[in-house]
Design a protein around this motif. Structure first.
Motif, PDB file in Angstrom:
ATOM      1  N   ARG A 282       0.834  -1.211   0.000  1.00 23.30           N
ATOM      2  CA  ARG A 282       0.000   0.000   0.000  1.00 23.30           C
ATOM      3  C   ARG A 282       0.868   1.260   0.000  1.00 23.30           C
ATOM      4  O   ARG A 282       0.528   2.258  -0.635  1.00 23.30           O
ATOM      5  CB  ARG A 282      -0.905   0.012   1.245  1.00 23.30           C
ATOM      6  CG  ARG A 282      -2.035  -0.995   1.198  1.00 23.30           C
ATOM      7  CD  ARG A 282      -3.109  -0.567   0.230  1.00 23.30           C
ATOM      8  NE  ARG A 282      -4.329  -1.368   0.362  1.00 23.30           N
ATOM      9  CZ  ARG A 282      -5.431  -1.147  -0.311  1.00 23.30           C
ATOM     10  NH1 ARG A 282      -5.488  -0.140  -1.174  1.00 23.30           N
ATOM     11  NH2 ARG A 282      -6.491  -1.915  -0.147  1.00 23.30           N
ATOM     12  N   ASP A 283       1.979   1.206   0.744  1.00 29.29           N
ATOM     13  CA  ASP A 283       2.776   2.425   0.901  1.00 29.29           C
ATOM     14  C   ASP A 283       4.274   2.140   0.922  1.00 29.29           C
ATOM     15  O   ASP A 283       5.045   2.866   1.535  1.00 29.29           O
ATOM     16  CB  ASP A 283       2.365   3.158   2.177  1.00 29.29           C
ATOM     17  CG  ASP A 283       2.435   2.251   3.402  1.00 29.29           C
ATOM     18  OD1 ASP A 283       2.910   1.099   3.264  1.00 29.29           O
ATOM     19  OD2 ASP A 283       2.012   2.691   4.486  1.00 29.29           O
ATOM     20  N   LEU A 320      -4.015  -7.267   1.961  1.00 23.42           N
ATOM     21  CA  LEU A 320      -3.999  -5.893   1.461  1.00 23.42           C
ATOM     22  C   LEU A 320      -5.410  -5.363   1.205  1.00 23.42           C
ATOM     23  O   LEU A 320      -5.593  -4.157   1.038  1.00 23.42           O
ATOM     24  CB  LEU A 320      -3.193  -5.827   0.156  1.00 23.42           C
ATOM     25  CG  LEU A 320      -1.679  -6.062   0.283  1.00 23.42           C
ATOM     26  CD1 LEU A 320      -1.043  -6.176  -1.094  1.00 23.42           C
ATOM     27  CD2 LEU A 320      -1.024  -4.929   1.070  1.00 23.42           C
ATOM     28  N   ASP A 326      -8.119   0.926  -6.077  1.00 30.71           N
ATOM     29  CA  ASP A 326      -7.227   1.181  -4.947  1.00 30.71           C
ATOM     30  C   ASP A 326      -5.847   1.625  -5.430  1.00 30.71           C
ATOM     31  O   ASP A 326      -5.349   1.154  -6.453  1.00 30.71           O
ATOM     32  CB  ASP A 326      -7.051  -0.088  -4.102  1.00 30.71           C
ATOM     33  CG  ASP A 326      -8.274  -0.405  -3.270  1.00 30.71           C
ATOM     34  OD1 ASP A 326      -9.216   0.407  -3.271  1.00 30.71           O
ATOM     35  OD2 ASP A 326      -8.291  -1.480  -2.644  1.00 30.71           O
ATOM     36  N   VAL A 328      -1.928   1.460  -5.111  1.00 26.80           N
ATOM     37  CA  VAL A 328      -0.911   0.532  -4.616  1.00 26.80           C
ATOM     38  C   VAL A 328       0.447   0.964  -5.153  1.00 26.80           C
ATOM     39  O   VAL A 328       0.536   1.784  -6.071  1.00 26.80           O
ATOM     40  CB  VAL A 328      -1.196  -0.920  -5.054  1.00 26.80           C
ATOM     41  CG1 VAL A 328      -2.472  -1.447  -4.440  1.00 26.80           C
ATOM     42  CG2 VAL A 328      -1.245  -1.027  -6.576  1.00 26.80           C
TER      43      VAL A 328
END
Length: 348
Positions: A282-283, A320, A326, A328
Motif C-alpha cells: 500500500r505504501d 492488502l 485502490d 498501490v
C-alpha cells in the motif's frame, strides 16, 4: 527411410491475401524450424494454408529452393502437413495410413511398406503398425499422423497446432516425435504453447494484424520481446520508457532499478520482468498505480495496475484488501528486471 533422403532447400515466401488483411514475408532455412505465433486472427492459419497449397494466392510467391510452388496444386508440392487432429483413414490400418502417401506418389507396395515402417519407427510407434485407428489414444494417433507426413519425405513440413487437442502427458510424447520430424528440413510451426516453441523452434515470427510484428531467435524473442503479444506469450510484463543510468523511467510515471540494463541512458528502452517477482504494497517502494483488475491465475491473484502487473498469493491479496481503484505501489527487484533497447543489439 528406405532410401537416402534428398537434401532439402530453404523456403522463401511472400503470402498476400488482401481479403484477409494478410501480407507476410517468411524465410525458413533448410534445417530450421520457425514458430509462427500471434493472437487469434493474426493470419497464422492463412500463411499455413497458402504454403500448403490449400489457399490460392493471387499475388506474392512461395519458393522452395529453386522450385516456384506459387501455382502448384497441393498434392504436387511435396509439403507435409500435421494439423490439430490426426484424421486418419478409419478403414485402413496404421501401416496403410502411413503408406498411403508413398503409394499416391507412385511407389510400389513393398516400397510404401518400407517407408511406412521407417516412419513409424522414427516417431516411436512401430508397434502400432497393424492396429486400427479407432483403437489408438489421442497421442498415439497424432504420432501416426506425424509418421504419415514423414513417409512422404516432404521438402517442407507444416505443423499447425499439432498438440493443441492433446492432454499434458500426450503432448510430451508428441513433442519428441515432432523433434524427430523437423530435423533436416524447413519446418513452420504454428503454436500457442511457449514450451513447444522453446522445444522445437530455432526462431519465432510474431504475427499481429496480418503483418510481422517481431521476429528473431527463440531465446531473444521470448527473453527480450518488443511486442505486447510476445511478452504475453513468454509470461512476461513488458514496460516502455527511457533508460536511466540505473534502470528505466517509465512512460506511465515512476522508475524501476535494474542490474541488467543494456540500453544507453537517455535512449528509448523496454524492460521486462516476470509478474511473480513483483511486490505489491500500500505504501512501500515502487511506482504508484491504481488497481485496474484482479484475476485468478494458477493459484495466485494477478494484480493489474496500469502498465504494471504482479502475481501475489491469495493471502497477500486478502491482507492488502485489494479492490479495483485502490492505490498501490509495485516494486520489482533490480536483479529481476531486464532493460534493453527496443531495436537491439541484444547481447548473448
Amino acid at each position: 527411410m528406405s532410401r537416402e533422403r534428398p537434401a532439402h532447400s530453404g523456403l522463401r515466401a511472400h503470402v498476400v491475401v488482401p481479403d484477409r488483411g494478410v501480407d507476410v514475408h517468411l524465410d525458413v532455412a533448410p534445417d530450421e524450424c520457425v514458430a509462427l505465433v500471434g493472437p487469434n486472427g493474426a493470419g497464422k492459419s492463412t500463411v499455413v494454408e497458402a504454403l500448403a497449397g490449400l489457399l490460392r494466392i493471387r499475388s506474392g510467391s512461395v519458393l522452395l529452393g529453386d522450385r516456384d510452388l506459387t501455382g502448384v496444386r497441393a498434392h504436387r508440392r511435396g509439403v507435409g502437413l500435421v494439423a490439430q487432429r490426426a484424421d486418419l483413414f478409419p478403414h485402413l490400418s496404421v501401416a496403410r495410413n502411413v503408406g498411403y502417401g508413398p503409394r499416391a506418389d507412385g511407389s510400389g507396395g513393398q516400397e510404401a511398406r518400407l517407408r511406412s515402417d521407417a516412419a513409424l519407427a522414427a516417431v516411436g510407434v512401430a508397434g502400432l503398425a497393424d492396429r486400427a485407428p479407432g483403437t489408438l489414444s489421442g497421442g498415439q494417433a497424432q504420432r501416426v499422423a506425424i509418421a504419415r507426413a514423414l513417409a512422404t519425405e516432404p521438402a517442407l513440413l507444416l505443423l499447425d497446432e499439432p498438440t493443441s487437442a492433446l492432454d499434458v502427458d500426450a503432448r510430451t510424447e508428441v513433442r519428441s516425435a515432432l523433434g524427430t520430424a523437423r530435423t533436416g528440413r524447413p519446418t513452420v510451426l504454428v503454436t500457442h504453447d511457449p514450451l513447444e516453441a522453446v522445444t522445437l523452434a530455432d526462431r519465432i515470427v510474431v504475427l499481429e494484424g496480418g503483418r510481422v510484428a517481431e521476429q528473431g531467435p527463440t531465446a531473444v524473442v521470448l527473453g527480450r520481446p518488443t511486442s505486447a503479444f510476445a511478452a504475453s506469450f513468454s509470461g512476461l510484463t513488458l514496460l516502455r520508457g527511457t533508460a536511466t543510468r540505473g534502470g528505466i523511467a517509465l512512460d506511465d510515471g515512476g522508475a524501476l532499478a535494474s542490474s541488467t540494463g543494456t540500453a544507453p541512458p537517455g535512449s528509448s528502452a523496454l524492460a521486462v520482468y516476470h509478474p511473480t517477482a513483483a511486490v505489491v504494497t500500500r505504501d512501500g517502494a515502487g511506482p504508484e498505480r491504481r488497481v485496474t483488475g484482479l484475476e485468478p491465475r494458477d493459484g495466485l491473484v494477478r494484480v493489474r495496475a496500469g502498465d504494471l502487473v504482479a502475481d501475489v498469493t491469495v493471502a497477500v491479496a486478502a491482507a492488502l484488501g485489494l479492490a479495483p481503484g485502490d492505490a498501490v505501489r509495485i516494486a520489482v527487484p533490480a536483479d529481476e528486471l531486464t532493460v534493453y533497447r527496443p531495436d537491439g543489439p541484444t547481447p548473448d
